[in-house]
Design a protein around this motif. Structure first.
Motif, mmCIF file in Angstrom:
data_model
loop_
_atom_site.group_PDB
_atom_site.id
_atom_site.type_symbol
_atom_site.label_atom_id
_atom_site.label_comp_id
_atom_site.label_asym_id
_atom_site.label_seq_id
_atom_site.Cartn_x
_atom_site.Cartn_y
_atom_site.Cartn_z
ATOM 1 N N PRO A 26 3.455 6.820 7.724
ATOM 2 C CA PRO A 26 2.832 5.738 8.502
ATOM 3 C C PRO A 26 3.827 4.624 8.838
ATOM 4 N N GLU A 27 3.907 4.290 10.121
ATOM 5 C CA GLU A 27 4.872 3.296 10.598
ATOM 6 C C GLU A 27 4.736 1.971 9.853
ATOM 7 N N HIS A 28 5.870 1.284 9.743
ATOM 8 C CA HIS A 28 5.881 -0.055 9.141
ATOM 9 C C HIS A 28 5.235 -0.095 7.766
ATOM 10 N N THR A 29 5.550 0.925 6.958
ATOM 11 C CA THR A 29 5.196 0.862 5.536
ATOM 12 C C THR A 29 6.493 1.024 4.752
ATOM 13 N N ILE A 30 6.473 0.651 3.493
ATOM 14 C CA ILE A 30 7.684 0.801 2.681
ATOM 15 C C ILE A 30 8.085 2.267 2.621
ATOM 16 N N VAL A 31 7.107 3.166 2.635
ATOM 17 C CA VAL A 31 7.419 4.597 2.609
ATOM 18 C C VAL A 31 8.215 5.007 3.851
ATOM 19 N N SER A 32 7.775 4.580 5.025
ATOM 20 C CA SER A 32 8.500 5.000 6.238
ATOM 21 C C SER A 32 9.874 4.332 6.323
ATOM 22 N N TYR A 33 9.978 3.099 5.857
ATOM 23 C CA TYR A 33 11.295 2.447 5.849
ATOM 24 C C TYR A 33 12.244 3.135 4.867
ATOM 25 N N GLU A 34 11.720 3.492 3.682
ATOM 26 C CA GLU A 34 12.533 4.198 2.672
ATOM 27 C C GLU A 34 13.058 5.517 3.239
ATOM 28 N N LEU A 35 12.144 6.223 3.895
ATOM 29 C CA LEU A 35 12.512 7.505 4.484
ATOM 30 C C LEU A 35 13.594 7.318 5.553
ATOM 31 N N ALA A 87 -3.352 1.046 5.416
ATOM 32 C CA ALA A 87 -2.350 1.204 6.484
ATOM 33 C C ALA A 87 -1.915 2.652 6.681
ATOM 34 N N GLY A 88 -2.563 3.602 5.987
ATOM 35 C CA GLY A 88 -2.080 4.979 6.054
ATOM 36 C C GLY A 88 -3.072 6.032 6.512
ATOM 37 N N SER A 89 -4.373 5.758 6.392
ATOM 38 C CA SER A 89 -5.364 6.801 6.724
ATOM 39 C C SER A 89 -5.278 7.230 8.181
ATOM 40 N N TRP A 90 -4.989 6.277 9.056
ATOM 41 C CA TRP A 90 -4.892 6.616 10.487
ATOM 42 C C TRP A 90 -3.847 7.706 10.704
ATOM 43 N N PHE A 91 -2.756 7.643 9.906
ATOM 44 C CA PHE A 91 -1.680 8.628 10.062
ATOM 45 C C PHE A 91 -2.178 10.011 9.605
ATOM 46 N N ASN A 92 -2.873 10.035 8.472
ATOM 47 C CA ASN A 92 -3.420 11.309 7.975
ATOM 48 C C ASN A 92 -4.402 11.915 8.974
ATOM 49 N N PHE A 95 -2.209 12.987 12.134
ATOM 50 C CA PHE A 95 -1.230 14.063 11.899
ATOM 51 C C PHE A 95 -1.597 14.831 10.631
ATOM 52 N N PRO A 96 -2.665 15.640 10.692
ATOM 53 C CA PRO A 96 -3.151 16.308 9.470
ATOM 54 C C PRO A 96 -2.092 17.166 8.778
ATOM 55 N N SER A 97 -1.173 17.740 9.550
ATOM 56 C CA SER A 97 -0.175 18.603 8.907
ATOM 57 C C SER A 97 0.839 17.792 8.091
ATOM 58 N N LEU A 98 0.896 16.492 8.339
ATOM 59 C CA LEU A 98 1.844 15.642 7.601
ATOM 60 C C LEU A 98 1.135 14.725 6.601
ATOM 61 N N ALA A 99 -0.182 14.909 6.482
ATOM 62 C CA ALA A 99 -0.992 13.982 5.668
ATOM 63 C C ALA A 99 -0.606 14.049 4.198
ATOM 64 N N GLN A 100 -0.651 12.891 3.555
ATOM 65 C CA GLN A 100 -0.452 12.783 2.101
ATOM 66 C C GLN A 100 -1.575 11.894 1.582
#
Ligand code: G3P
Ligand code: CA
Length: 263
Positions: A26-35, A87-92, A95-100
């Motif tokens: 998910p854009e603009h999260t610490i996870v996406s920045y870390e990645l 901030a993450g459910s919209w991404f799941n 993009f179901p194949s990338l959902a976590q």
């Protein structure tokens, strides 16, 4: 066939993970920045918005709907309210194949949290969004950098707003500025425009679809950097690099890394 003067070589080609590695998390999260950092991104790229109570947060849209499912403007909510949002459910969902599952627990980071998390070991490329609505956002940004010892040499500030960039320059002339432009038609720039941008900016950020070789050379020959957004296909990355762009915003920093390694 048209010929142009030789392209001006870049000191460094920037791999800018757009909203983090936002193709994968998910854009603009610490996870996406870390990645983005793990994928050899050169910057933490942040779109900056301001809450009702004047706190700076990382979010692209002026409204909350797309990335949190909540209604209304960011500026109508306090930070405490915004911190309750998912901030993450919209991404799941998108993009179901990338959902976590854990993406559903992600929250919208504040600029301060990002400075605390990534510290002084990374560089930041920060876009000032909606500066008219977010009055005082430039001062707050610079205060936050000072408070966390973020050096101006590790920061690029970008905006579509000339006024906002000039505001930053007035407050701190050491920070490098990038003027964002969006072309609906084949990109062109007059000599006067170039001269005006050179007065305060180190470069231009432009949508890649309307760029062409002559434009890239013109900008580079005038001593400006040129960063293209948002480029996700390798063939487009190669073409733009052949023309001489000096940075690329991408949702796939891993792809850009591979392209740069091949060249
Ligand atoms: O900041 C460069 C590029 O991201 C500008 O477009 O709408 O994605 O912020 P946007
Ligand atoms: Ca942006």
């Amino acid at each position: 066939e048209q010929t142009f003067a030789p392209v001006v070589p870049a000191d460094e080609i920037l791999n800018v993970p757009h909203r983090g590695a936002s193709a994968y998390a998910p854009e603009h999260t610490i996870v996406s920045y870390e990645l983005g950092q793990q994928m050899s991104g050169d910057y933490v790229e942040i779109d900056l918005q301001m809450t009702k109570d004047g706190e700076l947060i990382a979010m692209h849209d002026d409204t909350l709907e797309r990335t949190t499912g909540e209604s209304g403007d960011v500026s109508a909510y306090t930070l405490a309210e915004i911190k309750q949002m998912d901030a993450g459910s919209w991404f799941n969902d998108t993009f179901p194949s990338l959902a976590q599952d854990y993406y559903e627990q992600l929250t919208i980071p504040t600029l301060e949290e990002l400075f605390l998390h990534f510290g002084t070991g990374v560089r930041y490329y920060i876009e000032i969004k909606s500066p008219r609505e977010n009055d005082g956002i430039e001062e707050k940004l610079l205060q936050m950098m000072d408070a966390h010892n973020i050096s101006s040499k590790d920061v690029l500030i970008q905006s579509f707003s000339v006024r906002s960039l000039k505001n930053v320059q007035r407050l701190n002339e050491d920070i490098s500025l990038v003027q964002l432009l969006r072309y609906d038609q084949k990109a062109r720039m007059t000599k006067n425009e170039l001269e005006a941008y050179k007065q305060y900016a180190i470069g231009i950020g432009a949508n890649y679809e309307q760029l062409h070789e002559e434009y890239v050379h013109q900008v580079r020959q005038n001593g400006l950097e040129l960063h293209a957004y948002t480029v996700n296909k390798k063939e487009d990355m190669h073409r733009l690099l052949d023309w001489g762009v000096t940075g690329i915003f991408t949702n796939y920093p891993d792809r850009l890394r591979e392209v740069l390694e091949q060249r």
